[in-house]
Motif scaffolding. Structure first.
Motif, PDB file in Angstrom:
ATOM      1  N   THR A   1      -4.712   7.910  24.420  1.00  0.00           N
ATOM      2  CA  THR A   1      -5.986   8.049  25.141  1.00  0.00           C
ATOM      3  C   THR A   1      -6.233   6.855  26.063  1.00  0.00           C
ATOM      4  OG1 THR A   1      -7.293   6.844  23.490  1.00  0.00           O
ATOM      5  CG2 THR A   1      -7.009   9.207  23.134  1.00  0.00           C
ATOM      6  N   ALA A   2      -5.582   5.718  25.757  1.00  0.00           N
ATOM      7  CA  ALA A   2      -5.784   4.475  26.516  1.00  0.00           C
ATOM      8  C   ALA A   2      -7.253   4.045  26.476  1.00  0.00           C
ATOM      9  CB  ALA A   2      -5.303   4.616  27.959  1.00  0.00           C
ATOM     10  N   ALA A   3      -8.011   4.549  25.495  1.00  0.00           N
ATOM     11  CA  ALA A   3      -9.431   4.221  25.392  1.00  0.00           C
ATOM     12  C   ALA A   3      -9.687   3.213  24.283  1.00  0.00           C
ATOM     13  CB  ALA A   3     -10.237   5.492  25.140  1.00  0.00           C
ATOM     14  N   TYR A   4      -8.625   2.709  23.670  1.00  0.00           N
ATOM     15  CA  TYR A   4      -8.787   1.801  22.539  1.00  0.00           C
ATOM     16  C   TYR A   4      -7.814   0.641  22.667  1.00  0.00           C
ATOM     17  CZ  TYR A   4      -8.869   0.132  17.722  1.00  0.00           C
ATOM     18  OH  TYR A   4      -8.976  -0.657  16.610  1.00  0.00           O
ATOM     19  N   LYS A   5      -8.324  -0.545  22.565  1.00  0.00           N
ATOM     20  CA  LYS A   5      -7.450  -1.722  22.739  1.00  0.00           C
ATOM     21  C   LYS A   5      -7.417  -2.600  21.495  1.00  0.00           C
ATOM     22  CE  LYS A   5      -5.784  -0.856  26.625  1.00  0.00           C
ATOM     23  NZ  LYS A   5      -4.441  -0.288  26.391  1.00  0.00           N
ATOM     24  N   GLY A   6      -7.981  -2.090  20.376  1.00  0.00           N
ATOM     25  CA  GLY A   6      -7.977  -2.878  19.147  1.00  0.00           C
ATOM     26  C   GLY A   6      -6.681  -2.682  18.371  1.00  0.00           C
ATOM     27  N   LEU A   7      -6.715  -3.050  17.095  1.00  0.00           N
ATOM     28  CA  LEU A   7      -5.526  -2.905  16.251  1.00  0.00           C
ATOM     29  C   LEU A   7      -5.679  -1.698  15.330  1.00  0.00           C
ATOM     30  CD1 LEU A   7      -4.890  -6.663  15.440  1.00  0.00           C
ATOM     31  CD2 LEU A   7      -3.619  -5.182  17.006  1.00  0.00           C
ATOM     32  N   TYR A   8      -4.639  -1.424  14.547  1.00  0.00           N
ATOM     33  CA  TYR A   8      -4.624  -0.236  13.694  1.00  0.00           C
ATOM     34  C   TYR A   8      -4.338  -0.595  12.242  1.00  0.00           C
ATOM     35  CZ  TYR A   8      -4.260   2.498  17.981  1.00  0.00           C
ATOM     36  OH  TYR A   8      -4.494   3.050  19.199  1.00  0.00           O
ATOM     37  N   PHE A   9      -4.736   0.329  11.365  1.00  0.00           N
ATOM     38  CA  PHE A   9      -4.212   0.319  10.006  1.00  0.00           C
ATOM     39  C   PHE A   9      -3.807   1.757   9.691  1.00  0.00           C
ATOM     40  CE2 PHE A   9      -4.017   0.537   5.466  1.00  0.00           C
ATOM     41  CZ  PHE A   9      -3.455  -0.685   5.118  1.00  0.00           C
ATOM     42  N   VAL A  10      -2.539   1.936   9.320  1.00  0.00           N
ATOM     43  CA  VAL A  10      -2.019   3.286   9.083  1.00  0.00           C
ATOM     44  C   VAL A  10      -1.934   3.529   7.580  1.00  0.00           C
ATOM     45  CG1 VAL A  10      -0.157   4.887   9.601  1.00  0.00           C
ATOM     46  CG2 VAL A  10      -0.722   3.085  11.227  1.00  0.00           C
ATOM     47  N   LEU A  11      -2.687   4.504   7.094  1.00  0.00           N
ATOM     48  CA  LEU A  11      -2.754   4.773   5.653  1.00  0.00           C
ATOM     49  C   LEU A  11      -1.461   5.369   5.111  1.00  0.00           C
ATOM     50  CD1 LEU A  11      -6.287   6.407   5.559  1.00  0.00           C
ATOM     51  CD2 LEU A  11      -5.702   4.107   4.773  1.00  0.00           C
ATOM     52  N   MET A  12      -0.699   6.056   5.996  1.00  0.00           N
ATOM     53  CA  MET A  12       0.500   6.775   5.572  1.00  0.00           C
ATOM     54  C   MET A  12       0.144   7.832   4.532  1.00  0.00           C
ATOM     55  SD  MET A  12       3.222   5.890   7.106  1.00  0.00           S
ATOM     56  CE  MET A  12       3.707   4.652   8.301  1.00  0.00           C
ATOM     57  N   GLY A  13      -0.962   8.506   4.770  1.00  0.00           N
ATOM     58  CA  GLY A  13      -1.365   9.566   3.848  1.00  0.00           C
ATOM     59  C   GLY A  13      -2.870   9.727   3.863  1.00  0.00           C
ATOM     60  N   ARG A  14      -3.374  10.500   2.926  1.00  0.00           N
ATOM     61  CA  ARG A  14      -4.805  10.703   2.796  1.00  0.00           C
ATOM     62  C   ARG A  14      -5.089  10.931   1.317  1.00  0.00           C
ATOM     63  NH1 ARG A  14      -1.720  14.540   4.172  1.00  0.00           N
ATOM     64  NH2 ARG A  14      -1.520  13.623   6.215  1.00  0.00           N
ATOM     65  N   ILE A  15      -6.332  10.735   0.932  1.00  0.00           N
ATOM     66  CA  ILE A  15      -6.692  11.032  -0.449  1.00  0.00           C
ATOM     67  C   ILE A  15      -6.665  12.541  -0.628  1.00  0.00           C
ATOM     68  CG2 ILE A  15      -8.575  10.979  -2.134  1.00  0.00           C
ATOM     69  CD1 ILE A  15      -9.411   8.306  -0.896  1.00  0.00           C
ATOM     70  N   SER A  16      -5.947  13.005  -1.626  1.00  0.00           N
ATOM     71  CA  SER A  16      -5.803  14.439  -1.845  1.00  0.00           C
ATOM     72  C   SER A  16      -5.691  14.697  -3.343  1.00  0.00           C
ATOM     73  CB  SER A  16      -4.554  14.941  -1.105  1.00  0.00           C
ATOM     74  OG  SER A  16      -4.314  16.284  -1.416  1.00  0.00           O
ATOM     75  N   PRO A  17      -6.849  14.876  -4.001  1.00  0.00           N
ATOM     76  CA  PRO A  17      -6.837  15.027  -5.468  1.00  0.00           C
ATOM     77  C   PRO A  17      -5.922  16.158  -5.934  1.00  0.00           C
ATOM     78  CG  PRO A  17      -9.067  14.801  -4.636  1.00  0.00           C
ATOM     79  CD  PRO A  17      -8.187  14.981  -3.449  1.00  0.00           C
ATOM     80  N   LEU A  18      -5.850  17.246  -5.141  1.00  0.00           N
ATOM     81  CA  LEU A  18      -5.015  18.384  -5.536  1.00  0.00           C
ATOM     82  C   LEU A  18      -3.539  18.004  -5.607  1.00  0.00           C
ATOM     83  CD1 LEU A  18      -6.606  21.410  -3.657  1.00  0.00           C
ATOM     84  CD2 LEU A  18      -6.670  20.905  -6.090  1.00  0.00           C
ATOM     85  N   ASP A  19      -3.111  17.052  -4.747  1.00  0.00           N
ATOM     86  CA  ASP A  19      -1.721  16.617  -4.770  1.00  0.00           C
ATOM     87  C   ASP A  19      -1.550  15.354  -5.607  1.00  0.00           C
ATOM     88  OD1 ASP A  19      -1.074  18.679  -2.978  1.00  0.00           O
ATOM     89  OD2 ASP A  19      -1.694  17.442  -1.278  1.00  0.00           O
ATOM     90  N   GLY A  20      -2.634  14.952  -6.289  1.00  0.00           N
ATOM     91  CA  GLY A  20      -2.546  13.760  -7.131  1.00  0.00           C
ATOM     92  C   GLY A  20      -2.481  12.465  -6.344  1.00  0.00           C
ATOM     93  N   ILE A  21      -2.995  12.478  -5.093  1.00  0.00           N
ATOM     94  CA  ILE A  21      -2.973  11.265  -4.274  1.00  0.00           C
ATOM     95  C   ILE A  21      -4.367  10.651  -4.276  1.00  0.00           C
ATOM     96  CG2 ILE A  21      -2.564  10.309  -1.972  1.00  0.00           C
ATOM     97  CD1 ILE A  21      -0.681  12.764  -1.527  1.00  0.00           C
ATOM     98  N   GLY A  22      -4.519   9.517  -4.941  1.00  0.00           N
ATOM     99  CA  GLY A  22      -5.800   8.837  -5.034  1.00  0.00           C
ATOM    100  C   GLY A  22      -5.878   7.645  -4.096  1.00  0.00           C
ATOM    101  N   PRO A  23      -6.997   6.899  -4.127  1.00  0.00           N
ATOM    102  CA  PRO A  23      -7.184   5.747  -3.235  1.00  0.00           C
ATOM    103  C   PRO A  23      -6.051   4.726  -3.344  1.00  0.00           C
ATOM    104  CG  PRO A  23      -9.243   6.292  -4.337  1.00  0.00           C
ATOM    105  CD  PRO A  23      -8.187   7.146  -4.957  1.00  0.00           C
ATOM    106  N   LYS A  24      -5.503   4.540  -4.555  1.00  0.00           N
ATOM    107  CA  LYS A  24      -4.447   3.534  -4.724  1.00  0.00           C
ATOM    108  C   LYS A  24      -3.179   3.914  -3.970  1.00  0.00           C
ATOM    109  CE  LYS A  24      -5.960   1.829  -9.176  1.00  0.00           C
ATOM    110  NZ  LYS A  24      -5.898   2.142 -10.604  1.00  0.00           N
ATOM    111  N   ASP A  25      -2.933   5.244  -3.841  1.00  0.00           N
ATOM    112  CA  ASP A  25      -1.682   5.693  -3.229  1.00  0.00           C
ATOM    113  C   ASP A  25      -1.675   5.557  -1.713  1.00  0.00           C
ATOM    114  OD1 ASP A  25      -0.538   6.662  -5.753  1.00  0.00           O
ATOM    115  OD2 ASP A  25      -2.200   8.093  -5.662  1.00  0.00           O
ATOM    116  N   ILE A  26      -2.836   5.312  -1.107  1.00  0.00           N
ATOM    117  CA  ILE A  26      -2.860   5.198   0.353  1.00  0.00           C
ATOM    118  C   ILE A  26      -3.168   3.772   0.804  1.00  0.00           C
ATOM    119  CG2 ILE A  26      -3.449   7.617   0.784  1.00  0.00           C
ATOM    120  CD1 ILE A  26      -6.352   6.573   1.251  1.00  0.00           C
ATOM    121  N   GLY A  27      -2.939   2.816  -0.084  1.00  0.00           N
ATOM    122  CA  GLY A  27      -3.069   1.418   0.320  1.00  0.00           C
ATOM    123  C   GLY A  27      -4.497   0.970   0.570  1.00  0.00           C
TER     124      GLY A  27
END
Lengths: 198, 198
Positions: B97-123
């Protein structure tokens, strides 16, 4: 992100797989790198080994790691019958029926004018040589019952008949276990034409 | 077909790819061996190289081949803003988009209770440390607007606010270029609530 040309390269390489576009390829690459590095290494090795070791059987053209495949080498087989299938998966389906003890010829494809695949591209010449070896007396055409499979069967059948080989085709009819109400009309029509004495 | 354990191995390895079942895997294996051995070798090497070279950026957790990725090293970036995304693909979308010049944090996932992915699993812990470095003043939550993405944004937002970090979320509203008639009602309802002065 110039430092990620390795990841880009992996995504591009995954796109060589049939049915995989850029979105699927990215998803696959991220999945392997994030959750399954072991799977990535495993797949890498499997690809390398298969590409190096798998070749075509000299007699039936199926995939094998030897010059002649085990099915063709099996002396208990009826060498007078040759069943023509499109793919090794189809061969495997016929094999699982345990109703056939002859040999096979695997086309590794089908005639498909829309994809530019003609008789030469599916080893018609090879099949003709194989079928006229003096031992084969019957060629059973077991290509799929799709438009392309039927066209392939027609072309092969005509060419084989011209060489004096007896050609048969798998029977068309109502699938085992199905209710007439749910069978498509074309299938019922064929089953009526090909009806047999009870 | 014992001589085809190599082919079997390739099919099994292809099934490690997400969304690939045994039928697709067979089709892929046959395609590569029949029509694209070069592609098979290419993919084999790409997998090996990527599995060996790609790791996570120490600062933003995205994929990189260096300790810290190029985006995090870029000194022209606004280090006071941190945009949280689910995947490198999402990061790339924001970047384009070229509309953002800050930095990023990439979770490499999302919280998904159905798949057993909790807050700890996404850093979550890693993000908390990153956001409390004293430089970051605003965390922009740019997880997807799906149920799981929204849940993730909620959990992250609450945790960040408890640490006194300013948290914002991407605006919800009518997509650019769309006709109201065809926009789903939930989106219109959100656009009404979040309406702004013209």
């Amino acid at each position: 992100m110039a430092d990620l040309s390795v990841l880009e390269g992996l995504i591009q390489a995954l796109r060589r797989l049939p049915g995989v576009g850029v979105k699927s390829a990215s998803r696959m690459a991220y999945h392997l790198l994030q959750h399954d590095r072991e799977g990535a290494e495993l797949l890498s090795q499997a690809l390398h080994q298969a590409a190096a070791a798998v070749r075509h059987c000299e007699r039936c053209y199926t995939f094998t790691t030897q010059a002649v495949c085990e099915t063709c080498l099996d002396e208990s087989r009826d060498t007078t019958r040759l069943c023509v299938v499109e793919t090794p998966a189809d061969q495997s389906a016929v094999e699982r029926t345990a109703a056939y003890k002859g040999l096979y010829f695997v086309l590794m494809g089908r005639i498909s004018p829309l994809d530019g695949i003609g008789p030469k591209d599916i080893g018609l010449q090879k099949l003709m040589e194989r079928a006229s070896d003096g031992v084969v007396t019957e060629v059973i055409l077991a290509t799929n019952f799709t438009a392309e499979g039927e066209a392939t069967a027609h072309v092969l059948g005509e060419a084989l008949k011209r060489r004096g080989v007896q050609v048969t085709r798998l029977a068309r009819g109502v699938p085992v276990g199905s209710e007439l109400e749910y069978v498509d009309l074309g299938t019922i029509a064929h089953a009526l034409v090909d009806r047999r004495n009870a």
